[in-house]
Design a protein around this motif. Structure first.
Motif, PDB file in Angstrom:
ATOM      1  N   ALA A 122      -2.222 -15.191   2.334  1.00  0.00           N
ATOM      2  CA  ALA A 122      -0.794 -14.739   2.467  1.00  0.00           C
ATOM      3  C   ALA A 122      -1.048 -13.402   1.516  1.00  0.00           C
ATOM      4  N   THR A 123      -1.536 -13.281   0.405  1.00  0.00           N
ATOM      5  CA  THR A 123      -1.371 -12.196  -0.368  1.00  0.00           C
ATOM      6  C   THR A 123      -2.358 -10.729   0.446  1.00  0.00           C
ATOM      7  N   LYS A 124      -3.324 -11.145   0.979  1.00  0.00           N
ATOM      8  CA  LYS A 124      -3.994  -9.962   2.018  1.00  0.00           C
ATOM      9  C   LYS A 124      -3.230  -9.710   3.024  1.00  0.00           C
ATOM     10  N   GLU A 125      -2.343 -10.552   3.770  1.00  0.00           N
ATOM     11  CA  GLU A 125      -1.488  -9.985   4.647  1.00  0.00           C
ATOM     12  C   GLU A 125      -0.397  -9.430   4.190  1.00  0.00           C
ATOM     13  N   THR A 126       0.164  -9.743   3.023  1.00  0.00           N
ATOM     14  CA  THR A 126       1.163  -8.920   2.360  1.00  0.00           C
ATOM     15  C   THR A 126       0.789  -7.709   1.936  1.00  0.00           C
ATOM     16  N   LEU A 127      -0.405  -7.544   1.519  1.00  0.00           N
ATOM     17  CA  LEU A 127      -1.071  -6.121   1.097  1.00  0.00           C
ATOM     18  C   LEU A 127      -1.334  -5.211   2.309  1.00  0.00           C
ATOM     19  N   LYS A 128      -1.370  -5.895   3.520  1.00  0.00           N
ATOM     20  CA  LYS A 128      -1.758  -5.311   4.703  1.00  0.00           C
ATOM     21  C   LYS A 128      -0.545  -4.418   4.959  1.00  0.00           C
ATOM     22  N   LEU A 129       0.467  -5.313   5.270  1.00  0.00           N
ATOM     23  CA  LEU A 129       1.907  -4.869   5.537  1.00  0.00           C
ATOM     24  C   LEU A 129       2.169  -3.489   4.695  1.00  0.00           C
ATOM     25  N   GLU A 130       2.180  -3.861   3.507  1.00  0.00           N
ATOM     26  CA  GLU A 130       2.757  -2.929   2.310  1.00  0.00           C
ATOM     27  C   GLU A 130       1.626  -1.477   2.673  1.00  0.00           C
ATOM     28  N   ALA A 131       0.443  -1.738   2.638  1.00  0.00           N
ATOM     29  CA  ALA A 131      -0.378  -0.556   2.930  1.00  0.00           C
ATOM     30  C   ALA A 131      -0.055   0.057   4.181  1.00  0.00           C
ATOM     31  N   GLN A 132       0.254  -0.477   5.257  1.00  0.00           N
ATOM     32  CA  GLN A 132       0.421   0.007   6.450  1.00  0.00           C
ATOM     33  C   GLN A 132       1.706   1.010   6.184  1.00  0.00           C
ATOM     34  N   ILE A 145     -12.595  -2.628   2.917  1.00  0.00           N
ATOM     35  CA  ILE A 145     -13.553  -3.508   2.335  1.00  0.00           C
ATOM     36  C   ILE A 145     -13.806  -3.084   0.885  1.00  0.00           C
ATOM     37  N   ALA A 146     -14.335  -1.752   0.741  1.00  0.00           N
ATOM     38  CA  ALA A 146     -14.656  -1.363  -0.543  1.00  0.00           C
ATOM     39  C   ALA A 146     -13.478  -1.497  -1.543  1.00  0.00           C
ATOM     40  N   LEU A 147     -12.263  -0.965  -0.920  1.00  0.00           N
ATOM     41  CA  LEU A 147     -11.377  -0.984  -1.941  1.00  0.00           C
ATOM     42  C   LEU A 147     -11.023  -2.420  -2.436  1.00  0.00           C
ATOM     43  N   GLY A 148     -11.075  -3.342  -1.253  1.00  0.00           N
ATOM     44  CA  GLY A 148     -10.801  -4.730  -1.673  1.00  0.00           C
ATOM     45  C   GLY A 148     -11.775  -5.470  -2.869  1.00  0.00           C
ATOM     46  N   LYS A 149     -13.028  -4.969  -2.707  1.00  0.00           N
ATOM     47  CA  LYS A 149     -14.007  -5.485  -3.573  1.00  0.00           C
ATOM     48  C   LYS A 149     -13.657  -4.694  -5.020  1.00  0.00           C
ATOM     49  N   LYS A 150     -13.148  -3.599  -4.971  1.00  0.00           N
ATOM     50  CA  LYS A 150     -12.725  -2.965  -6.359  1.00  0.00           C
ATOM     51  C   LYS A 150     -11.582  -3.719  -6.948  1.00  0.00           C
ATOM     52  N   THR A 151     -10.636  -4.221  -6.176  1.00  0.00           N
ATOM     53  CA  THR A 151      -9.450  -4.612  -6.829  1.00  0.00           C
ATOM     54  C   THR A 151      -9.161  -6.075  -6.526  1.00  0.00           C
ATOM     55  N   GLY A 152     -10.092  -6.786  -5.718  1.00  0.00           N
ATOM     56  CA  GLY A 152      -9.771  -8.238  -5.436  1.00  0.00           C
ATOM     57  C   GLY A 152      -8.528  -8.234  -4.376  1.00  0.00           C
ATOM     58  N   PHE A 153      -8.139  -7.420  -3.765  1.00  0.00           N
ATOM     59  CA  PHE A 153      -7.076  -7.461  -2.803  1.00  0.00           C
ATOM     60  C   PHE A 153      -5.824  -7.696  -3.301  1.00  0.00           C
ATOM     61  N   GLN A 154      -5.824  -7.552  -4.822  1.00  0.00           N
ATOM     62  CA  GLN A 154      -4.377  -8.010  -5.407  1.00  0.00           C
ATOM     63  C   GLN A 154      -3.391  -6.985  -5.207  1.00  0.00           C
ATOM     64  N   LEU A 155      -2.194  -7.017  -5.069  1.00  0.00           N
ATOM     65  CA  LEU A 155      -1.314  -6.286  -4.270  1.00  0.00           C
ATOM     66  C   LEU A 155      -1.085  -5.022  -5.044  1.00  0.00           C
ATOM     67  N   ARG A 156      -0.535  -5.228  -6.600  1.00  0.00           N
ATOM     68  CA  ARG A 156      -0.464  -3.695  -7.119  1.00  0.00           C
ATOM     69  C   ARG A 156      -1.527  -3.121  -7.392  1.00  0.00           C
ATOM     70  N   PRO A 157      -2.706  -3.632  -7.947  1.00  0.00           N
ATOM     71  CA  PRO A 157      -3.779  -2.905  -8.368  1.00  0.00           C
ATOM     72  C   PRO A 157      -4.287  -2.077  -6.863  1.00  0.00           C
TER      73      PRO A 157
END
Length: 454
Positions: free
Chosen positions: A230-240, A256-268
């Motif tokens: 759910a976190t990744k899906e929300t992040l994807k929508l907000e990023a779009q 993928i590189a960004l996700g590794k750096k931030t853990g796919f957390q929304l705000r970071p």
């Protein structure tokens, strides 16, 4: 009510007198706030028609003056109160205590404000606690007032807070609960065209003020997003949305590189994405090399580096990771918590290995082999453990794999001894003038020493 529905109403000219945006997802609240402001307050009018107040320090008289006075330009006027605490109740007492602990050393004035709010909500009065009066509060009385907090460590922070408040002339009598003032103001109604927007993290829906706002205005809730998917899906929508507004796109490798750096957390993740958008300039595509150039070592990277170095007995890497965390502003007590967690995981792994219930574990074992031959037994053991209990067998398979693979570097008595060392460090950090960084460095050097030294 949803943000989409609220935005449609705003575009039709239907502006509510009051909006409340609340919940744990701070980024989503921030975005919703600015979407609302973009519609109701033109950029050219904001110097005279838009006012921001800090909810934790807001002067209610100033707020009232802003809300009751008409706009100088004759149009709409908006007052935003960010991170207000007027919706808090006894349900939030444990959260207030944690905020007191977190701020008492570096932000004593802020901690004092939290403390006075705590007194107001808990039912204790200043006369109960001033001087040495706090010592007369029994454990039973504490538990009745603060259900979620044991109070075991109150002797460490309560007398300090009383001393801080006394030195500043602050008492519980000097703190006025503004919730009734808000209720009266909103019940009477605001001048036509004036609007109040409140943001908050914690809200007790049973409070009369919440019900007043829910009836007279618009309430939007942004609760914590549950689950990785759910976190990744929300992040994807907000990023779009963000990329679409800026005319950019991200190639899969960069994402993928960004996700590794931030853990796919929304705000970071979204904060770093905004940096990347600025970095690429007129280019429409964000590539992996851009992520590597812009997104530095994150807190999550440094935490992983520290715990990995500790488990692998790499003193140099552990000290470098510690420095990175301190440079990033991570509090020494939080770092101590991370180290303690790693030692506990290694200790549990050692107990599992010693139990003889697992197939053979070797330091050179591959993850694939672990998943096939060992993890099914771990999963079976985990089935008998409550999901609320913080045990190694309930962790992600890769965490279990690393703990089992690395625990052989430490003897069982040494790991137990480390727990005693960590407890002593916790006491020293909270009650003495010893440099916390020095304490952490000494422990890392000691724990990363060769096994033959013990």
């Amino acid at each position: 009510m949803t943000l989409e529905k609220a935005i449609l109403d705003l575009k039709k000219g239907k502006v509510a007198p009051c909006y409340l945006l609340y919940g744990e997802e701070e980024y989503l609240i921030h975005e919703a706030l600015h979407q609302i402001l973009d519609i109701i307050v033109p950029e050219s009018d904001r110097d005279f028609c838009l006012f921001f107040l800090d909810g934790e320090n807001a002067d209610f008289d100033l707020l009232k003056d802003h809300l009751l006075a008409p706009s100088l330009l004759g149009g709409r006027k908006v007052v935003v109160v960010k991170n207000t605490t007027v919706f808090q109740s006894r349900e939030n007492l444990d959260d207030l205590i944690q905020k007191i602990r977190n701020n008492i050393d570096e932000h004593p004035d802020k901690a004092a404000q939290y403390f006075l709010n705590f007194l107001k909500l808990s039912g204790f009065i200043w006369e109960d606690v001033q001087g040495s009066g706090w010592q007369k509060i029994t454990d039973e009385q504490w538990r009745q007032a603060v259900v979620e907090d044991s109070g075991d460590d109150r002797s460490k922070w309560l007398p300090r807070m009383i001393e801080i408040c006394t030195s500043r002339g602050w008492t519980s009598g000097s703190v006025i609960d503004p919730s009734e003032q808000f209720e009266e103001l909103l019940t009477q109604g605001l001048p036509l065209g004036n609007c109040l927007i409140l943001t908050a993290e914690a809200v007790d829906k049973r409070k009369k003020l919440f019900k007043v706002i829910d009836k007279a205005g618009i309430v939007l809730h942004y609760g914590a997003i549950k689950g990785e998917a759910a976190t990744k899906e929300t992040l994807k929508l907000e990023a779009q949305k963000l990329l679409g507004r800026c005319g950019k796109r991200v190639v899969p490798a960069a994402w993928i590189a960004l996700g590794k750096k931030t853990g796919f957390q929304l705000r970071p993740s979204l904060n770093e994405l905004q940096k990347l958008i600025s970095f690429v300039g007129e280019r429409s595509v964000i590539e992996e090399k851009d992520v590597e150039a812009v997104v530095g070592k994150t807190r999550e990277d440094s935490i992983f580096d520290l715990t990995t170095a500790l488990a692998e007995k790499n003193a140099k890497a552990a000290l470098l990771a510690l420095k990175a965390l301190l440079d990033q502003g991570e509090h020494h007590l939080m770092i101590l918590t991370m180290i303690s967690r790693e030692i506990r995981l290694l200790l549990q792994a050692s107990l599992l290995v010693r139990s003889g219930k697992l197939p053979g574990i070797t330091p050179n074992m591959e993850y694939g082999s672990f998943q096939k031959n060992v993890y099914p037994t771990v999963a079976e053991l985990a089935s008998g453990v409550s999901s609320k209990e913080d045990f190694l067998v309930k962790k992600h398979p890769f965490v279990v794999f690393n703990a089992l693979r690395n625990c052989g570097r430490f003897s069982y008595p040494v790991l137990v001894g480390y727990l005693d060392d960590l407890l002593d460090m916790d006491r020293a950090m909270k009650s003495s003038a010893t440099d916390p960084q020095l304490l952490l460095e000494r422990f890392l050097i000691k724990s990363c020493a060769k096994a033959s030294e013990f």
